[in-house]
Design a protein around this motif. Structure first.
Motif, PDB file in Angstrom:
ATOM      1  N   UNK A 100      11.897  32.321  64.597  1.00  5.92           N
ATOM      2  CA  UNK A 100      13.002  32.991  65.289  1.00  5.92           C
ATOM      3  C   UNK A 100      12.984  32.650  66.775  1.00  5.92           C
ATOM      4  N   UNK A 101      12.169  31.677  67.147  1.00  6.51           N
ATOM      5  CA  UNK A 101      12.057  31.228  68.528  1.00  6.51           C
ATOM      6  C   UNK A 101      12.957  30.005  68.733  1.00  6.51           C
ATOM      7  N   UNK A 102      14.071  30.172  69.456  1.00  9.91           N
ATOM      8  CA  UNK A 102      15.007  29.060  69.635  1.00  9.91           C
ATOM      9  C   UNK A 102      14.399  27.830  70.320  1.00  9.91           C
ATOM     10  N   UNK A 103      13.409  28.031  71.181  1.00 13.72           N
ATOM     11  CA  UNK A 103      12.864  26.876  71.901  1.00 13.72           C
ATOM     12  C   UNK A 103      12.093  25.929  70.979  1.00 13.72           C
ATOM     13  N   UNK A 104      11.537  26.430  69.886  1.00 13.20           N
ATOM     14  CA  UNK A 104      10.868  25.532  68.942  1.00 13.20           C
ATOM     15  C   UNK A 104      11.768  25.220  67.745  1.00 13.20           C
ATOM     16  N   UNK A 105      12.537  26.191  67.284  1.00  9.62           N
ATOM     17  CA  UNK A 105      13.426  25.951  66.152  1.00  9.62           C
ATOM     18  C   UNK A 105      14.472  24.900  66.455  1.00  9.62           C
ATOM     19  N   UNK A 106      14.958  24.879  67.693  1.00  7.71           N
ATOM     20  CA  UNK A 106      15.975  23.908  68.101  1.00  7.71           C
ATOM     21  C   UNK A 106      15.413  22.906  69.112  1.00  7.71           C
ATOM     22  N   UNK A 107      14.117  22.683  69.053  1.00 10.33           N
ATOM     23  CA  UNK A 107      13.455  21.774  69.994  1.00 10.33           C
ATOM     24  C   UNK A 107      13.979  20.352  69.873  1.00 10.33           C
ATOM     25  N   UNK A 108      14.079  19.680  71.008  1.00  4.30           N
ATOM     26  CA  UNK A 108      14.502  18.287  71.014  1.00  4.30           C
ATOM     27  C   UNK A 108      13.466  17.397  70.328  1.00  4.30           C
ATOM     28  N   UNK A 109      12.235  17.892  70.161  1.00  4.04           N
ATOM     29  CA  UNK A 109      11.205  17.094  69.487  1.00  4.04           C
ATOM     30  C   UNK A 109      11.234  17.232  67.969  1.00  4.04           C
ATOM     31  N   UNK A 110      12.139  18.033  67.418  1.00  2.00           N
ATOM     32  CA  UNK A 110      12.312  18.130  65.960  1.00  2.00           C
ATOM     33  C   UNK A 110      13.072  16.888  65.498  1.00  2.00           C
ATOM     34  N   UNK A 111      12.310  15.859  65.110  1.00  2.00           N
ATOM     35  CA  UNK A 111      12.911  14.570  64.776  1.00  2.00           C
ATOM     36  C   UNK A 111      12.361  14.012  63.473  1.00  2.00           C
ATOM     37  N   UNK A 112      13.239  13.353  62.738  1.00  2.00           N
ATOM     38  CA  UNK A 112      12.886  12.682  61.495  1.00  2.00           C
ATOM     39  C   UNK A 112      13.202  11.198  61.658  1.00  2.00           C
ATOM     40  N   UNK A 113      12.265  10.340  61.233  1.00  2.00           N
ATOM     41  CA  UNK A 113      12.413   8.899  61.394  1.00  2.00           C
ATOM     42  C   UNK A 113      12.444   8.200  60.040  1.00  2.00           C
ATOM     43  N   UNK A 114      13.292   7.197  59.925  1.00  2.00           N
ATOM     44  CA  UNK A 114      13.373   6.386  58.708  1.00  2.00           C
ATOM     45  C   UNK A 114      12.386   5.237  58.828  1.00  2.00           C
ATOM     46  N   UNK A 115      11.547   5.052  57.793  1.00  2.00           N
ATOM     47  CA  UNK A 115      10.611   3.942  57.733  1.00  2.00           C
ATOM     48  C   UNK A 115      11.194   2.904  56.784  1.00  2.00           C
TER      49      UNK A 115
END
Length: 150
Positions: A100-115
């Protein structure tokens, strides 16, 4: 958790289209990556984001097969809201409802990469309390669900 992701989609305009016939099943722990479905799913995500439509995705984030989901692979749901490129390559930006913490839930570091070698789409959440539970591993995208506008 899917319920919270669906609420996030509803608040932002589209609503998730839930029938399995509208789901790209791109990875299962039992069979691995389906490259053809992954390509279709990525094309869909790019198209949806270009239209400002967020996309509900399922992820495998821990060992074992969850009985709650028919694919026996999806443990958790997040919402893809953007994409970009950084030093690691092209990424999908996601919002994680594991907090419920917006700073981590919507963090810019929440990223998924295609290999491109393995065909997997993987990444980490910034939600450290969730990420650091025993048995957890990096998110592996298992499914992509079509979204429709209300």
């Amino acid at each position: 958790m899917k319920m919270f992701s669906r609420r996030l989609l509803s608040k932002n305009g589209p609503n998730c289209y839930l029938p399995w016939s509208q789901t790209f099943q791109i990875y299962k722990t039992s069979t691995g990556v389906d490259l053809a479905e992954t390509k279709k799913a990525l094309s869909y995500i790019i198209s949806a984001l270009a239209q400002k439509i967020p996309v509900l995705i399922g992820v495998d984030n821990r060992s074992g097969a969850p009985a709650a989901n028919p694919d026996n692979s999806t443990d958790h749901f997040v919402v893809v809201v953007g994409m970009g490129t950084d030093e690691k390559g092209k990424f999908l930006q996601f919002v994680d409802n594991a907090t419920n913490n917006p700073s981590t839930g919507a963090s810019f570091s929440n990223r998924l990469y295609y290999n491109s070698t393995t065909g997997k789409i993987t990444g980490k959440t910034a939600v450290t309390d969730y990420r650091n539970y025993p048995g957890m591993h990096d998110y592996i995208v298992t499914q992509v669900r079509n979204s429709i506008k209300k």
